[in-house]
Motif scaffolding. Structure first.
Motif: not given
Length: 178
Positions: A59, A61, A79, A81-82, A104, A107
Motif C-alpha cells: 500500500d 505511501r 495498491k 495511491n495517488s 489510483n 499515480a
C-alpha cells in the motif's frame, strides 16, 4: 464500445486460455513495504526501494522503485495511491489467496514485465511467462476489487492475467501496454 469501433461479442464459447497450464512463479522471501527518509533539510527524501519476495500487501505511501524480480502479493492488495511514483523494470506480480490490484488516479506508474533472459536469471525456464506483468494464481479465489482508476499516468508494459478476477477501468486513465 461507444467511443470506439470495437465489436463486442457476448456469450462466446470455445475460447482458449494459453496460460491455463502455467505454474505461477514463487519467491517465498518474506518482505515488508517501508518508506525510508534519507537526507536532511531540503535534501530530505522519503522513498522506498522494494526487493523481490512475498508481501502480505503493498500500500504505497511514498515514491517507490522496484528491483527486478518476482513480487508475490499474498492475500492483500497491491495498491498504488495517488501522488506517488511506482516504477520497476523486469518485475512480475503474482497474486495469491484473493489478492487484488488497484491503481489510483494521480499515480505515476511505469512497470515493465521481465524478458526471457531476466526470467532465466531467476531460474524460470517457461518462456510463456516472458512479458507477464501480473499473474493471478489460478488456485486463488480471485478478487472483485481490482481497479485502474482516475487520471493515472500509467504505463503497464506487459500482460495482465487474471483467470478468476476482473479489472475495472474507471475515469480517464491513460493506459498503454506493449
Amino acid at each position: 464500445h461507444d467511443n470506439t469501433d470495437d465489436e463486442i461479442f457476448e456469450n462466446v464459447s470455445g475460447l482458449y486460455d494459453p496460460f491455463a497450464d502455467l505454474t505461477p512463479p514463487d519467491n517465498p522471501t518474506p518482505r515488508t513495504y517501508m518508506c525510508l527518509d534519507t537526507g536532511t533539510g531540503r535534501n530530505r527524501v522519503t522513498a522506498a526501494l522494494l526487493l523481490p519476495g512475498t508481501y502480505s500487501s503493498i500500500d504505497t505511501r511514498c515514491n517507490t522503485q522496484l528491483a527486478p524480480g518476482i513480487y508475490v502479493i499474498n492475500g492483500g492488495d497491491l495498491k498504488i495511491n495517488s501522488q506517488y511514483a511506482f516504477t520497476g523494470t523486469g518485475v512480475m506480480f503474482v497474486l495469491r489467496n484473493g489478492a487484488g490490484i488497484t491503481l489510483n488516479g494521480g499515480a505515476n506508474v511505469a512497470l515493465t514485465a521481465p524478458t526471457v533472459s531476466q526470467l532465466a536469471s531467476l531460474g524460470i525456464t517457461d518462456e510463456r511467462l516472458a512479458g507477464m506483468l501480473v499473474f493471478e494464481d489460478p488456485e486463488s479465489e480471485g478478487s472483485q476489487t481490482s481497479k485502474i482508476n482516475g487520471n493515472a499516468s500509467t504505463v503497464l508494459n506487459g500482460k495482465i492475467y487474471l483467470p478468476k478476477s476482473v479489472v475495472e477501468l474507471l475515469g480517464s486513465a491513460m493506459v498503454t501496454s506493449q
